[in-house]
Design a protein around this motif. Structure first.
Motif, PDB file in Angstrom:
ATOM      1  N   ARG A   1       7.950  39.423  47.743  1.00  0.00           N
ATOM      2  CA  ARG A   1       8.946  40.215  48.474  1.00  0.00           C
ATOM      3  C   ARG A   1      10.338  39.874  47.951  1.00  0.00           C
ATOM      4  O   ARG A   1      10.646  38.699  47.725  1.00  0.00           O
ATOM      5  CB  ARG A   1       8.868  39.898  49.969  1.00  0.00           C
TER       6      ARG A   1
ATOM      7  N   ASP B   1       5.049  34.117  48.428  1.00  0.00           N
ATOM      8  CA  ASP B   1       4.490  33.311  49.515  1.00  0.00           C
ATOM      9  C   ASP B   1       3.150  32.722  49.053  1.00  0.00           C
ATOM     10  O   ASP B   1       2.147  33.440  48.917  1.00  0.00           O
ATOM     11  CB  ASP B   1       4.306  34.201  50.760  1.00  0.00           C
TER      12      ASP B   1
ATOM     13  N   VAL C   1      -0.057  33.347  51.127  1.00  0.00           N
ATOM     14  CA  VAL C   1      -0.632  34.700  51.015  1.00  0.00           C
ATOM     15  C   VAL C   1      -1.365  34.846  49.677  1.00  0.00           C
ATOM     16  O   VAL C   1      -2.450  35.428  49.608  1.00  0.00           O
ATOM     17  CB  VAL C   1       0.467  35.777  51.186  1.00  0.00           C
TER      18      VAL C   1
ATOM     19  N   THR D   1      -3.153  44.995  53.880  1.00  0.00           N
ATOM     20  CA  THR D   1      -2.149  45.207  54.932  1.00  0.00           C
ATOM     21  C   THR D   1      -0.806  44.642  54.456  1.00  0.00           C
ATOM     22  O   THR D   1      -0.746  43.925  53.439  1.00  0.00           O
ATOM     23  CB  THR D   1      -2.548  44.475  56.228  1.00  0.00           C
TER      24      THR D   1
ATOM     25  N   VAL E   1      11.233  45.162  55.473  1.00  0.00           N
ATOM     26  CA  VAL E   1      10.373  44.537  56.482  1.00  0.00           C
ATOM     27  C   VAL E   1      11.052  44.517  57.852  1.00  0.00           C
ATOM     28  O   VAL E   1      10.431  44.828  58.864  1.00  0.00           O
ATOM     29  CB  VAL E   1       9.988  43.103  56.030  1.00  0.00           C
TER      30      VAL E   1
ATOM     31  N   ASP F   1       0.725  42.252  55.648  1.00  0.00           N
ATOM     32  CA  ASP F   1       0.637  40.783  55.652  1.00  0.00           C
ATOM     33  C   ASP F   1       0.087  40.230  54.338  1.00  0.00           C
ATOM     34  O   ASP F   1       0.238  39.053  54.038  1.00  0.00           O
ATOM     35  CB  ASP F   1      -0.284  40.298  56.787  1.00  0.00           C
ATOM     36  N   ASP F   2      -0.608  41.071  53.577  1.00  0.00           N
ATOM     37  CA  ASP F   2      -1.205  40.612  52.315  1.00  0.00           C
ATOM     38  C   ASP F   2      -0.224  40.720  51.145  1.00  0.00           C
ATOM     39  O   ASP F   2      -0.575  40.384  50.008  1.00  0.00           O
ATOM     40  CB  ASP F   2      -2.458  41.444  51.980  1.00  0.00           C
ATOM     41  N   CYS F   3       0.982  41.222  51.393  1.00  0.00           N
ATOM     42  CA  CYS F   3       1.975  41.369  50.312  1.00  0.00           C
ATOM     43  C   CYS F   3       2.686  40.030  50.110  1.00  0.00           C
ATOM     44  O   CYS F   3       3.532  39.630  50.926  1.00  0.00           O
ATOM     45  CB  CYS F   3       2.972  42.477  50.644  1.00  0.00           C
TER      46      CYS F   3
END
Ligand code: PLP
Length: 360
Positions: free
Chosen positions: A251, A12, A15, A244, A291, A246-248
């Motif tokens: 994926r 992403d 991110v 967090t 997720v 969200d910071d990954c």
């Protein structure tokens, strides 16, 4: 958006940009340099993005990675010893074109690099690697660091540039790291002082991992830090409390290929995709985080099968469903991919892993 075949790694872009900015802001605030470790992404595009975000140079672990990353930047640190002739020759050759520094902890490495640099007619910068508690590499005392620095200083083809340490053993929650990092600070201060007394200067003092990065200001003599994982993050970084979910940014898209065994599904990502790395322990141990099914655990891996314990999940995924998996440790996962998918504004673009498999 076309859905690529699974398992595949999707990055992403938004991110990634946020992660780069967070670390760039931190080093700017504390007057530190950022020399990101490129072993995490192994990509020239990502290295360029890091330099564009203000990085002072790039870190690599291998001479082959250095050759690839020279396309992106002209100031490279190999934070790994070089002792064998092919590796030293490759670095010495590269040093004709870009600044090459190597972190070493032995006279043998200094001699091997000095020979290679002399043969090539180049100069290699040296950081003396000092062990700050990890017990992996690094001279054991400030006195040993002085002895190696004095030896390096006498070698034709080498330039003594400073000190490197890797506080990889410091992993507690950020606030609990203070005593260990103060100890690192004391070791570095003693070393620098000893060098100074003997007329030697450490212009570069390089430290830092992702778990310790945001506490680097506690190690007052550092001039730069070398986090790598921060660019993508992973479940080890999440469960350590350093970012967090969200910071990954990286994926896996995976497909559920079987639900025949009660309380279990199988995904098409086994050890050849997720590696055997895990996060959590005992009842919470898992090789990846689903997720869409946060209570699921990837408990068993064979090469191409990931067995997911679904006991605690309701509803459960059906065969053929796609699920998103954040790996325990992203760096070795990336090294298993020829290419990943760069996702920006809803579009997917193939991103080659340029330094994939560069192990020497
Ligand atoms: C010498 C060295 N420096 C820096 C790093 C980067 O640390 P992290 O993976 O925590 O970002 C590593 C990681 O393996 C390392 O071995």
């Amino acid at each position: 958006m076309n859905e690529p075949a699974t398992p595949c790694l999707v990055i992403d872009a938004a991110v990634v940009r946020r992660n780069l900015k967070r670390y760039a802001d931190y080093v700017a605030q504390h007057g530190l340099g950022l020399r990101p470790h490129t072993k995490t992404h192994k990509s020239v595009k990502l290295a360029r993005m890091q330099l564009d975000a203000g990085a002072v140079g790039l870190t690599v672990a291998k001479a082959g990675e250095a050759q690839v990353m020279a396309e992106a930047g002209d100031d490279l640190l190999m934070a790994y010893p070089a002792v064998d002739r092919p590796r030293c020759d490759a670095l010495a050759e590269l040093a004709k074109k870009v600044t090459v520094r190597v972190a070493i902890d032995s006279q043998a490495a200094a001699e091997a690099l000095a020979d290679a640099a002399t043969r090539a007619g180049s100069t290699i910068g040296i950081l003396v690697d000092i062990d700050v508690g990890g017990g992996r590499t690094g001279v054991q005392t400030p006195k040993d660091a002085l002895a190696l620095a004095q030896f390096v200083d006498q070698q034709a083809g080498l330039r003594l540039d400073g000190i490197m340490c890797y506080p990889g053993q410091v992993r507690g929650e950020p606030a609990a790291q203070t005593p260990a990092l103060k100890q690192v600070d004391a070791t570095l201060a003693e070393t620098i002082d000893l060098w100074r007394q003997h007329g030697l200067a450490a212009l570069i003092v390089s430290g830092g991992s992702t778990p310790t990065a945001m506490q680097s200001h506690l190690v007052t003599n550092l001039t730069e830090i070398r986090p790598g994982t921060y660019v993508y993050n992973d479940m080890k970084i999440v469960t350590g409390g350093y970012c967090t979910l969200d910071d990954c940014a990286a994926r896996f898209a995976c497909t559920v290929v079987s639900d025949a065994v009660p309380d279990q599904v199988v995904i098409d990502a086994g050890a050849k995709t997720l590696t055997y790395d895990s996060f959590g322990s005992g009842e919470t141990l898992s090789h990846g985080y689903l997720v869409e099914y946060p209570e699921a655990r990837v408990t068993k891996l064979s090469e191409e099968h990931g067995q997911v314990d679904m006991t605690k999940c309701d509803p459960r995924p059906r065969v053929g469903e796609r699920v998103t998996v954040i790996p325990a440790h992203i760096c070795p996962c990336v090294n298993l991919q020829d290419q990943v998918w760069w996702k920006e504004n809803g579009e997917l673009e193939a991103l080659r892993i340029d330094a994939r498999g560069k192990l020497s």
